[in-house]
Design a protein around this motif. Structure first.
Motif, PDB file in Angstrom:
ATOM      1  N   GLY A  16      43.852  34.321  50.240  1.00  0.00           N
ATOM      2  CA  GLY A  16      43.048  34.359  51.459  1.00  0.00           C
ATOM      3  C   GLY A  16      42.447  35.712  51.752  1.00  0.00           C
ATOM      4  N   TRP A  17      42.690  36.710  50.880  1.00  0.00           N
ATOM      5  CA  TRP A  17      42.163  38.059  51.099  1.00  0.00           C
ATOM      6  C   TRP A  17      41.519  38.596  49.825  1.00  0.00           C
ATOM      7  N   TYR A  18      40.571  39.525  49.999  1.00  0.00           N
ATOM      8  CA  TYR A  18      39.942  40.134  48.822  1.00  0.00           C
ATOM      9  C   TYR A  18      39.452  41.528  49.193  1.00  0.00           C
ATOM     10  N   GLY A  19      38.915  42.239  48.166  1.00  0.00           N
ATOM     11  CA  GLY A  19      38.414  43.596  48.359  1.00  0.00           C
ATOM     12  C   GLY A  19      39.354  44.619  47.747  1.00  0.00           C
ATOM     13  N   ASP A  20      38.868  45.859  47.620  1.00  0.00           N
ATOM     14  CA  ASP A  20      39.658  46.931  47.014  1.00  0.00           C
ATOM     15  C   ASP A  20      40.984  47.150  47.728  1.00  0.00           C
ATOM     16  N   LYS A  21      40.955  46.952  49.048  1.00  0.00           N
ATOM     17  CA  LYS A  21      42.171  47.169  49.823  1.00  0.00           C
ATOM     18  C   LYS A  21      42.712  45.872  50.425  1.00  0.00           C
ATOM     19  N   CYS A  22      42.155  44.765  49.951  1.00  0.00           N
ATOM     20  CA  CYS A  22      42.613  43.434  50.403  1.00  0.00           C
ATOM     21  C   CYS A  22      42.530  43.278  51.919  1.00  0.00           C
ATOM     22  N   THR A  23      41.436  43.798  52.499  1.00  0.00           N
ATOM     23  CA  THR A  23      41.289  43.739  53.956  1.00  0.00           C
ATOM     24  C   THR A  23      40.237  42.722  54.409  1.00  0.00           C
ATOM     25  N   LYS A  24      39.591  42.066  53.447  1.00  0.00           N
ATOM     26  CA  LYS A  24      38.541  41.108  53.781  1.00  0.00           C
ATOM     27  C   LYS A  24      39.070  39.679  53.604  1.00  0.00           C
ATOM     28  N   SER A  25      38.762  38.831  54.565  1.00  0.00           N
ATOM     29  CA  SER A  25      39.303  37.470  54.554  1.00  0.00           C
ATOM     30  C   SER A  25      38.366  36.500  53.842  1.00  0.00           C
ATOM     31  N   CYS A  26      38.956  35.589  53.104  1.00  0.00           N
ATOM     32  CA  CYS A  26      38.188  34.477  52.516  1.00  0.00           C
ATOM     33  C   CYS A  26      38.868  33.161  52.911  1.00  0.00           C
ATOM     34  N   SER A  27      39.266  33.092  54.175  1.00  0.00           N
ATOM     35  CA  SER A  27      40.051  31.954  54.645  1.00  0.00           C
ATOM     36  C   SER A  27      39.275  30.646  54.684  1.00  0.00           C
ATOM     37  N   ASN A  28      37.912  30.724  54.580  1.00  0.00           N
ATOM     38  CA  ASN A  28      37.131  29.489  54.576  1.00  0.00           C
ATOM     39  C   ASN A  28      37.012  28.877  53.188  1.00  0.00           C
ATOM     40  N   CYS A  29      37.483  29.586  52.189  1.00  0.00           N
ATOM     41  CA  CYS A  29      37.498  29.032  50.828  1.00  0.00           C
ATOM     42  C   CYS A  29      38.532  27.911  50.738  1.00  0.00           C
ATOM     43  N   PHE A  30      38.293  26.981  49.857  1.00  0.00           N
ATOM     44  CA  PHE A  30      39.239  25.900  49.637  1.00  0.00           C
ATOM     45  C   PHE A  30      40.605  26.478  49.253  1.00  0.00           C
ATOM     46  N   ASN A  31      41.620  26.129  50.016  1.00  0.00           N
ATOM     47  CA  ASN A  31      42.980  26.633  49.814  1.00  0.00           C
ATOM     48  C   ASN A  31      43.074  28.158  49.932  1.00  0.00           C
ATOM     49  N   GLY A  32      42.019  28.803  50.498  1.00  0.00           N
ATOM     50  CA  GLY A  32      42.044  30.256  50.660  1.00  0.00           C
ATOM     51  C   GLY A  32      41.921  31.024  49.367  1.00  0.00           C
ATOM     52  N   SER A  33      41.406  30.342  48.330  1.00  0.00           N
ATOM     53  CA  SER A  33      41.337  30.966  47.002  1.00  0.00           C
ATOM     54  C   SER A  33      39.941  31.522  46.748  1.00  0.00           C
ATOM     55  N   CYS A  34      39.842  32.837  46.454  1.00  0.00           N
ATOM     56  CA  CYS A  34      38.541  33.442  46.174  1.00  0.00           C
ATOM     57  C   CYS A  34      38.670  34.516  45.105  1.00  0.00           C
ATOM     58  N   GLU A  35      37.540  34.898  44.528  1.00  0.00           N
ATOM     59  CA  GLU A  35      37.508  35.952  43.515  1.00  0.00           C
ATOM     60  C   GLU A  35      37.764  37.281  44.219  1.00  0.00           C
ATOM     61  N   GLN A  36      38.705  38.050  43.715  1.00  0.00           N
ATOM     62  CA  GLN A  36      39.219  39.205  44.439  1.00  0.00           C
ATOM     63  C   GLN A  36      38.173  40.287  44.672  1.00  0.00           C
ATOM     64  N   ALA A  37      37.289  40.520  43.726  1.00  0.00           N
ATOM     65  CA  ALA A  37      36.323  41.606  43.874  1.00  0.00           C
ATOM     66  C   ALA A  37      35.175  41.222  44.817  1.00  0.00           C
ATOM     67  N   SER A  38      34.618  40.013  44.621  1.00  0.00           N
ATOM     68  CA  SER A  38      33.412  39.629  45.366  1.00  0.00           C
ATOM     69  C   SER A  38      33.688  38.766  46.595  1.00  0.00           C
ATOM     70  N   GLY A  39      34.828  38.074  46.596  1.00  0.00           N
ATOM     71  CA  GLY A  39      35.129  37.150  47.691  1.00  0.00           C
ATOM     72  C   GLY A  39      34.489  35.803  47.519  1.00  0.00           C
ATOM     73  N   HIS A  40      33.838  35.553  46.366  1.00  0.00           N
ATOM     74  CA  HIS A  40      33.210  34.255  46.140  1.00  0.00           C
ATOM     75  C   HIS A  40      34.281  33.162  46.019  1.00  0.00           C
ATOM     76  N   CYS A  41      33.998  32.034  46.651  1.00  0.00           N
ATOM     77  CA  CYS A  41      34.946  30.913  46.630  1.00  0.00           C
ATOM     78  C   CYS A  41      34.687  30.079  45.372  1.00  0.00           C
ATOM     79  N   GLU A  42      35.472  30.295  44.367  1.00  0.00           N
ATOM     80  CA  GLU A  42      35.225  29.656  43.070  1.00  0.00           C
ATOM     81  C   GLU A  42      35.653  28.200  43.032  1.00  0.00           C
ATOM     82  N   ARG A  43      36.514  27.799  43.971  1.00  0.00           N
ATOM     83  CA  ARG A  43      36.994  26.419  43.986  1.00  0.00           C
ATOM     84  C   ARG A  43      36.376  25.602  45.118  1.00  0.00           C
ATOM     85  N   GLY A  44      35.315  26.184  45.728  1.00  0.00           N
ATOM     86  CA  GLY A  44      34.628  25.463  46.799  1.00  0.00           C
ATOM     87  C   GLY A  44      35.099  25.908  48.175  1.00  0.00           C
ATOM     88  N   CYS A  45      34.542  25.236  49.187  1.00  0.00           N
ATOM     89  CA  CYS A  45      34.832  25.589  50.581  1.00  0.00           C
ATOM     90  C   CYS A  45      35.681  24.515  51.250  1.00  0.00           C
TER      91      CYS A  45
END
Length: 250
Positions: A16-45
């Motif tokens: 559910g988090w991403y970024g160099d310091k893991c301070t950015k949320s990707c909670s809208n991604c499916f199951n909270g899973s996103c690519e760590q560097a960009s925050g792109h939701c690879e498994r959908g929303c």
């Protein structure tokens, strides 16, 4: 947790988090899973969102709030909407108040209660004009006509197309203390006050009527005449009549 990468230590973010310091949320991604560097939701929303980072809302007319992650187009529509040729939902029953557009996603201008893409149809109460920016006259009751700005009814005690004329002292008050008169011509609904008469209560009772009180229809003195005067309207002076009679006899 951290991993070593080319001589440096790089953090591994919690779900559910991403970024160099893991301070950015990707909670809208499916199951909270996103690519760590960009925050792109690879498994959908999760339902209701779309976009690479699932940071955009699906149209509220999408069934179950589900839309395509890339385009944002609905997978299916609510029963009151239909798909147009592009796959977007068009509103078949019109928009709720304050919204416009084929998809009812646009806001009407300020003070515009109901509108199309081109113009305001109904203004909010107290406003008028093509764009509903003009203010109705202050004494209008329940607003005014959109095109002309004329009042359709007045507040208690006023009359006329702009409700600028006062029923005033002319009208006899009801038990409530209110003075009501006809919206169009100012005619008093409860008759005239004691000292005036006529269809519009705009004629003064004769000052030779006792207490200056008269019938509100024809002006006849209801309490009789003051001393020295007589007649239905107390307009005949007793001494002048006597003198006229004497002259006639001589």
């Amino acid at each position: 947790m951290a991993v070593r990468e080319k001589g440096s230590v790089k953090a591994v973010c919690k779900l559910g988090w991403y970024g160099d310091k893991c301070t950015k949320s990707c909670s809208n991604c499916f199951n909270g899973s996103c690519e760590q560097a960009s925050g792109h939701c690879e498994r959908g929303c999760k339902p209701g969102y779309h976009g690479a980072k699932c940071d955009k809302l699906c149209n509220t007319h999408c069934r179950d709030s589900v839309c395509n992650q890339t385009s944002g187009l609905c997978s299916d529509c609510l029963r009151t909407h239909v798909m147009d040729s592009t796959g977007s939902p068009e509103c078949t029953d019109g928009c709720v108040d304050g919204k416009k557009g084929s998809y009812c996603q646009k806001q009407c201008p300020d003070h515009c209660y109901n509108c199309t893409d081109d113009s305001c149809i109904v203004c909010e109460e107290s406003f008028h004009g093509d764009d509903c920016r003009k203010i109705c006259p202050a004494k209008c009751e329940h607003g005014c006509q959109k095109d002309t700005g004329l009042c359709t009814s007045c507040q208690v005690g006023f009359y006329g197309p702009l409700c600028q004329s006062s029923c005033g002292y002319r009208c006899k008050a009801f038990d409530s203390g209110d003075q009501f008169c006809n919206f169009s011509d100012g005619a008093c609904f409860n008759g005239c006050s004691d000292t005036v008469y006529g269809s519009s209560c705009d004629q003064n009772c004769s000052n030779t009527c006792r207490d200056q009180t008269c019938n509100d229809k024809d002006g006849t003195c209801t309490n009789g005449c003051v001393d020295g005067w007589k007649g239905r309207n107390a307009k005949l002076h007793v001494q002048l009549i006597a003198s006229h009679v004497r002259n006639h006899l001589h």
